[in-house]
Design an enzyme around this catalytic site. Sequence first.
Site, PDB file in Angstrom:
ATOM      1  CE  LYS A  78      -3.791   2.142   2.629  1.00 59.05           C
ATOM      2  NZ  LYS A  78      -4.607   2.056   3.863  1.00 59.05           N
ATOM      3  CB  SER A 153      -8.011   3.775   3.114  1.00 57.36           C
ATOM      4  OG  SER A 153      -7.106   3.144   4.004  1.00 57.36           O
ATOM      5  CB  SER A 177      -8.193   1.068   6.041  1.00 56.15           C
ATOM      6  OG  SER A 177      -8.895   2.281   6.010  1.00 56.15           O
TER       7      SER A 177
END
Lengths: 479, 82
Positions: A78, A153, A177
Amino acid sequence: MTAAWTIDGVREALAAKKLSARELAADFYRRIAERNSELNAYLTLSEERAYSQAARMDALVAAGKPLPALAGVPIAIKDVISTRGVRTTCGSKILENYVPPYDATAVERLEAVGAVILGKTNCDEFAMGSSNENSAYGAVRNPEATDRVPGGSSGGSAAAVAAGLAVASLGTDTGGSIRQPGSFCGIPAMMGSYGRVSRYGLIAFASSLDRIGPFATNTRDVAAILGVIAGRDSNDSTSTTAPVPDYRAAMEKPVKGLRIGIPKEYFAEGMDDGVRKKIEAGIELLKKLGCELREIHMAHTDYAIATYYIIATAEASSNLARYDGVRYGLRVEDDSLLAMYRKTRGAGFGAEVKRRIVLGTYVLSAGYYNAYYLKGQKVRALIAQDFRDAFRKVDVIVTPTSPVPPFKLGERTNDPLQMYLADIYTVTGSLAGVPGISVPCGKICGKLPVGLQIFGPAFGEASVLQLAHAFEQAGGGSL
Amino acid sequence: MSEAELEMYRAQIDEILEYIGKLNELDTANVAPMAQVLADDQSADATLREDVVAPCSIAGEILKQAPDPEPPYFRVPKVIER
């Protein structure tokens, strides 16, 4: 379509010289080239780094040396997690050209055992969002239903694995997330206890809540990656010295007699009917596996969203003060320092980040500190106590991951409060610091994935994985 | 922020604060605030450590990320008027 690669599958193929780590990496880059313009899961590819690591693994094979745990396994990271020499944007324009001078500990540990880092995945700006639509680089599409969001997210990390563009990935979880995008994209996704995995190199959103954790196509791979990245790191003083168990061995234990708490408050109004049916079927399956189900109460559940959005925004407003156009990232020039700060932050941050900085600054301001921030910290203590009380009676807690299935792109972007309320089942565990996983629990109409969430007590990752694994093996994913 | 942005945030943040107001239903007079999650091996001051100087060899690389570096300094617009 060929069966998905697993960690063991990659190791066996390399050891048997069926293909080289370089060929495998090249094959994944080919898939990324085919799908990424549609899905937008990756923001930056790190080919040079990936191929040099693959060459190291191929040299081990050629020399007949033992292969490390994640030898040649293609992994995505990420874009809020620092990677030395590889651009790290946090999904924000303010860090568009930022190249970290060091690696996050989690990344360093993955590479130390042979993982091949393919690139950086898209996410909501500074990990603030539940749909990935807050990325400055465009939304990610859900590979299971491309008119829908992948969740957020960590939407890019979830979509990359679900679409076969990585064998596994790292995401971060502050209020859901990791778990919610795992649920939306139909793959297992886990956050360990707060303190289990070092946050060093994770670009901070809310420091008392942020955690790094894995996505994979199966729970055994989730366990393997968690085992690699977990453990004390002197660069993160909140990481614990508690020993890291062998999660893969522990998860094979039978679940018969395991006491499962079903909190009544998580099944109240507001849940989609399709989700409810799948979760009820999932709970039936757990009963068939010989688990003992108990209804429990977690009295402060209804206050978790309000508490979370005080604490997370307060911490964000402090953490994001560092983006001032001086040390790194964007600078919009002006003759005066104050005007330079204003213009830089005004141009560099997107709408949701600004909203949270304003809210966080307000709840911390002198006149409102007691009414909001201190109150939030007190209710957080009550929510954590709910979990401690529950775990005196049960071994794990089972809930839905999200009250709704993946929604359509653009459907919820105009109403921030409604977007926040969809985090209701995940933020509780974030505030309490306990570990949680989302495992696939079937698809509504065969199309929209539903996730079952399992919480364990602090540092009870092994029980969480044990139940998740049994559920998966019993066919929970195709209910 | 522009006037239009301020207007939008004002309405949205009002709504969020109103929602947050539900915490007042709870009596927390005797509850100690929770500032962080602590593991069993950690005391409240667990985040403190000995202040020891450690070598750091990446200062040059860090400065390279600055929009306007003048090694070994970061440069900012003038803040002191003549």
